[in-house]
Design a protein around this motif. Structure first.
Motif: not given
Length: 183
Positions: A9-13
């Protein structure tokens, strides 16, 4: 299991933030303004209008964006033509307004905004709405050319789309003077 999802999720954000950073400052401003209007986040006229012309544009955009709840409610679950008209007609109207403002100058910027305004479920329909609206005669021919050329073959012919909702929703950030204490 939640711990395993956080890095993704952090990488996508972060990827969404990087994509947003590639847009011109005028496009970034228009996206933030549009999200404030479309998601009813703030008083857009107070926050975004710099003059009476821009205030009028924001009022017009708010009237057009009154269609967004209906658009969100009737996203087709399949590609059958009978479900297309109630969704595509208002989506084309809203898209045509936004493209006519001249701030969304690429499919990428349009897609970025509309994934947030309408939702991830609308992704399969965005290339068609973009192409149809970008080809309308109310746009200057040079803008039509630029818009239509910005749609990649991959985006136009994708065989599937992610239903993952966007994670990054750009918003207004107050300017902080150098050396000023942060609260």
């Amino acid at each position: 299991m939640a711990i395993a999802r956080r890095p993704a999720e952090g990488a996508m954000t972060l990827a969404e933030m990087k994509e947003f950073a590639t847009f011109s400052s005028a496009t970034q401003r228009y996206i933030r303004r549009s999200l404030d209007i479309g998601l009813d986040r703030d008083d857009a006229i107070r926050r975004w209008s710099r003059d009476v012309v821009e205030a009028a544009s924001i009022r017009a955009q708010a009237r057009i964006y009154d269609r967004l709840p209906d658009i969100r409610a009737c996203i087709p679950e399949d590609s059958g033509l009978d479900a297309t008209e109630p969704f595509m007609t208002p989506l084309l109207m809203v898209t045509a307004f936004d493209l006519g403002q001249g701030r969304l100058t690429t499919f990428g910027a349009y897609r970025f905004l509309y994934e947030r305004l309408v939702g991830a479920e609308a992704r399969p329909w965005l290339p068609a709405a973009f192409c149809a609206s970008a080809a309308l005669p109310h746009l200057h021919p040079e803008l039509r050319r630029k818009l239509l050329q910005s749609l990649s073959e991959a985006a136009a012919t994708a065989s599937g789309w992610s239903l993952r909702q966007p994670a990054f929703y750009p918003a207004w950030v107050e300017k902080v003077e150098a050396g000023a204490p942060m609260h």
